[in-house]
Write a protein that holds these residues in place. Structure first.
Motif, PDB file in Angstrom:
ATOM      1  N   GLN A 131       0.820  -1.203   0.000  1.00 32.62           N
ATOM      2  CA  GLN A 131       0.000   0.000   0.000  1.00 32.62           C
ATOM      3  C   GLN A 131       0.857   1.258   0.000  1.00 32.62           C
ATOM      4  N   ALA A 132       2.000   1.216   0.666  1.00 34.88           N
ATOM      5  CA  ALA A 132       2.888   2.384   0.680  1.00 34.88           C
ATOM      6  C   ALA A 132       3.389   2.704  -0.723  1.00 34.88           C
ATOM      7  N   ILE A 133       3.665   1.675  -1.516  1.00 30.04           N
ATOM      8  CA  ILE A 133       4.124   1.889  -2.891  1.00 30.04           C
ATOM      9  C   ILE A 133       2.979   2.353  -3.782  1.00 30.04           C
ATOM     10  N   LEU A 134       1.771   1.843  -3.541  1.00 27.80           N
ATOM     11  CA  LEU A 134       0.624   2.188  -4.371  1.00 27.80           C
ATOM     12  C   LEU A 134       0.094   3.587  -4.096  1.00 27.80           C
ATOM     13  N   ASP A 135       0.170   4.044  -2.858  1.00 26.88           N
ATOM     14  CA  ASP A 135      -0.558   5.243  -2.464  1.00 26.88           C
ATOM     15  C   ASP A 135       0.046   6.550  -2.964  1.00 26.88           C
ATOM     16  N   HIS A 136       1.361   6.612  -3.117  1.00 28.35           N
ATOM     17  CA  HIS A 136       2.000   7.879  -3.463  1.00 28.35           C
ATOM     18  C   HIS A 136       3.441   7.594  -3.889  1.00 28.35           C
ATOM     19  N   ARG A 137       4.164   8.641  -4.211  1.00 32.41           N
ATOM     20  CA  ARG A 137       5.601   8.461  -4.494  1.00 32.41           C
ATOM     21  C   ARG A 137       6.257   7.835  -3.267  1.00 32.41           C
ATOM     22  N   PHE A 138       6.924   6.720  -3.488  1.00 31.32           N
ATOM     23  CA  PHE A 138       7.523   5.973  -2.383  1.00 31.32           C
ATOM     24  C   PHE A 138       9.008   6.265  -2.341  1.00 31.32           C
ATOM     25  N   LEU A 182      20.497   1.950  -2.069  1.00 35.21           N
ATOM     26  CA  LEU A 182      19.108   2.141  -2.464  1.00 35.21           C
ATOM     27  C   LEU A 182      18.384   3.102  -1.535  1.00 35.21           C
ATOM     28  N   GLU A 183      18.950   3.358  -0.356  1.00 39.82           N
ATOM     29  CA  GLU A 183      18.334   4.316   0.562  1.00 39.82           C
ATOM     30  C   GLU A 183      18.216   5.681  -0.130  1.00 39.82           C
ATOM     31  N   GLY A 184      17.046   6.273  -0.045  1.00 39.83           N
ATOM     32  CA  GLY A 184      16.823   7.565  -0.670  1.00 39.83           C
ATOM     33  C   GLY A 184      16.277   7.482  -2.080  1.00 39.83           C
ATOM     34  N   SER A 185      16.293   6.292  -2.676  1.00 39.09           N
ATOM     35  CA  SER A 185      15.701   6.124  -4.001  1.00 39.09           C
ATOM     36  C   SER A 185      14.186   6.248  -3.898  1.00 39.09           C
ATOM     37  N   TYR A 186      13.564   6.626  -4.988  1.00 37.66           N
ATOM     38  CA  TYR A 186      12.111   6.769  -4.990  1.00 37.66           C
ATOM     39  C   TYR A 186      11.485   5.982  -6.138  1.00 37.66           C
ATOM     40  N   LEU A 187      10.214   5.669  -5.962  1.00 39.77           N
ATOM     41  CA  LEU A 187       9.425   4.983  -6.973  1.00 39.77           C
ATOM     42  C   LEU A 187       8.206   5.823  -7.304  1.00 39.77           C
ATOM     43  N   ASP A 188       7.934   5.984  -8.591  1.00 39.88           N
ATOM     44  CA  ASP A 188       6.754   6.703  -9.055  1.00 39.88           C
ATOM     45  C   ASP A 188       5.985   5.837 -10.050  1.00 39.88           C
ATOM     46  N   PRO A 189       4.666   5.707  -9.900  1.00 39.73           N
ATOM     47  CA  PRO A 189       3.903   5.003 -10.929  1.00 39.73           C
ATOM     48  C   PRO A 189       3.971   5.765 -12.243  1.00 39.73           C
ATOM     49  N   ASN A 200      -6.409   3.286 -22.815  1.00 40.37           N
ATOM     50  CA  ASN A 200      -6.804   4.500 -22.115  1.00 40.37           C
ATOM     51  C   ASN A 200      -7.445   4.179 -20.768  1.00 40.37           C
ATOM     52  N   GLY A 201      -7.082   4.963 -19.765  1.00 39.88           N
ATOM     53  CA  GLY A 201      -7.667   4.794 -18.441  1.00 39.88           C
ATOM     54  C   GLY A 201      -6.916   3.844 -17.542  1.00 39.88           C
ATOM     55  N   ALA A 202      -5.921   3.142 -18.061  1.00 37.12           N
ATOM     56  CA  ALA A 202      -5.176   2.187 -17.241  1.00 37.12           C
ATOM     57  C   ALA A 202      -4.272   2.935 -16.271  1.00 37.12           C
ATOM     58  N   ASN A 203      -4.351   2.591 -14.998  1.00 40.66           N
ATOM     59  CA  ASN A 203      -3.434   3.124 -14.001  1.00 40.66           C
ATOM     60  C   ASN A 203      -3.021   1.995 -13.066  1.00 40.66           C
ATOM     61  N   THR A 204      -2.119   2.298 -12.159  1.00 34.32           N
ATOM     62  CA  THR A 204      -1.514   1.241 -11.349  1.00 34.32           C
ATOM     63  C   THR A 204      -2.555   0.431 -10.585  1.00 34.32           C
ATOM     64  N   LYS A 205      -3.455   1.106  -9.886  1.00 31.17           N
ATOM     65  CA  LYS A 205      -4.418   0.384  -9.058  1.00 31.17           C
ATOM     66  C   LYS A 205      -5.410  -0.406  -9.904  1.00 31.17           C
ATOM     67  N   SER A 206      -5.826   0.145 -11.043  1.00 29.52           N
ATOM     68  CA  SER A 206      -6.780  -0.582 -11.882  1.00 29.52           C
ATOM     69  C   SER A 206      -6.156  -1.812 -12.523  1.00 29.52           C
ATOM     70  N   ILE A 207      -4.812  -1.836 -12.620  1.00 31.57           N
ATOM     71  CA  ILE A 207      -4.114  -2.988 -13.200  1.00 31.57           C
ATOM     72  C   ILE A 207      -3.827  -4.049 -12.136  1.00 31.57           C
ATOM     73  N   VAL A 208      -3.188  -3.634 -11.032  1.00 36.21           N
ATOM     74  CA  VAL A 208      -2.698  -4.629 -10.067  1.00 36.21           C
ATOM     75  C   VAL A 208      -3.715  -4.988  -8.995  1.00 36.21           C
ATOM     76  N   LEU A 209      -4.684  -4.116  -8.718  1.00 29.21           N
ATOM     77  CA  LEU A 209      -5.694  -4.421  -7.697  1.00 29.21           C
ATOM     78  C   LEU A 209      -7.037  -4.796  -8.311  1.00 29.21           C
ATOM     79  N   ASP A 210      -7.545  -3.952  -9.207  1.00 27.07           N
ATOM     80  CA  ASP A 210      -8.871  -4.202  -9.781  1.00 27.07           C
ATOM     81  C   ASP A 210      -8.846  -5.197 -10.932  1.00 27.07           C
ATOM     82  N   ARG A 211      -7.687  -5.400 -11.535  1.00 30.28           N
ATOM     83  CA  ARG A 211      -7.529  -6.323 -12.671  1.00 30.28           C
ATOM     84  C   ARG A 211      -8.453  -5.956 -13.840  1.00 30.28           C
TER      85      ARG A 211
END
Length: 228
Positions: A131-138, A182-189, A200-211
């Protein structure tokens, strides 16, 4: 006016084919497909290779996996890193989502010599980590309550800490790069890449959670991950 029979047939075939073509994302998206294919090779190397005996143990019951096939780091004094990766989530045993695209980067100041290319597989053990990775820039090392352990070839880390970590990074590196982490590195969807690969309309949550989206090119990596 008498219509040519071949013209009528061609128009009819095109009318039927058009909805089918638009309904299925094109597999021949070379740039994004190459990243998916490279992610499969990295996952196979880390999870089945003799150099990473603990990886197969930690993937059991993991909530997700994020694979960065090529993280480039280099510089003198100022170190920069960049790469792209794919995130997959486990919905049930042997049931993994299609991969969503992520960008990874960092900047660091310190003694940096030479350059290196790292291959990193992040095994996400907990729901909190996913959830930490999904919710915002990690940002690694800056997320409250999310513990990261780094193990593997080319990265100094404590494998003894991995058991209690939310996210475990298995990494291998080629080339000389002193002082990097790797400390200090960030991840962005990367939802631009998601839309280009899935539609069109595909985003991270709709792909990995909602399928809600899929692509035939993602099936090989899903089938491989289904073994774990």
């Amino acid at each position: 006016m008498k219509l040519d029979r071949r013209t009528v047939l061609a128009g009819t075939a095109a009318a039927f084919a058009a909805p089918l073509i638009s309904a299925v994302p094109a597999r021949a998206d070379a740039k994004r497909q190459a990243l998916v294919d490279s992610s499969l090779e990295s996952a196979r190397k880390i999870l089945t290779g003799k150099d990473y005996p603990d990886a197969a143990k930690y993937i059991q019951g993991a909530r997700g996996v994020l694979i960065v096939p090529e993280l480039v780091q280099g510089g003198l004094i100022f170190g920069l890193a960049g790469g792209r990766g794919t995130l997959m989530a486990r919905g049930a045993p042997s049931d993994w989502s299609p991969p969503a695209f992520y960008a990874m980067g960092s900047g660091s100041v310190g003694l940096q010599i030479g350059a290196k290319v790292s291959e990193v597989v992040f095994i996400i053990k907990t729901e909190k980590g996913l959830q930490a990775i999904l919710d915002h820039r990690f940002k690694f090392g800056a997320e409250a309550g999310v513990a990261l352990a780094i193990v593997g070839i080319g990265v100094e880390g404590g494998s003894t800490m991995a058991g209690g970590a939310d996210i475990i990074a298995f990494a291998s590196s080629q080339g000389l790069f002193a002082g990097a982490s790797l400390e200090g590195s960030y991840l962005d969807p990367d939802n631009d890449w998601n839309a280009l690969y899935y539609g069109n309309g595909a985003n991270t949550k709709s792909i990995v959670l909602d399928r809600r989206f899929t692509n035939p090119g993602a099936e090989p990596i899903r089938q491989f991950m289904a073994k774990w």
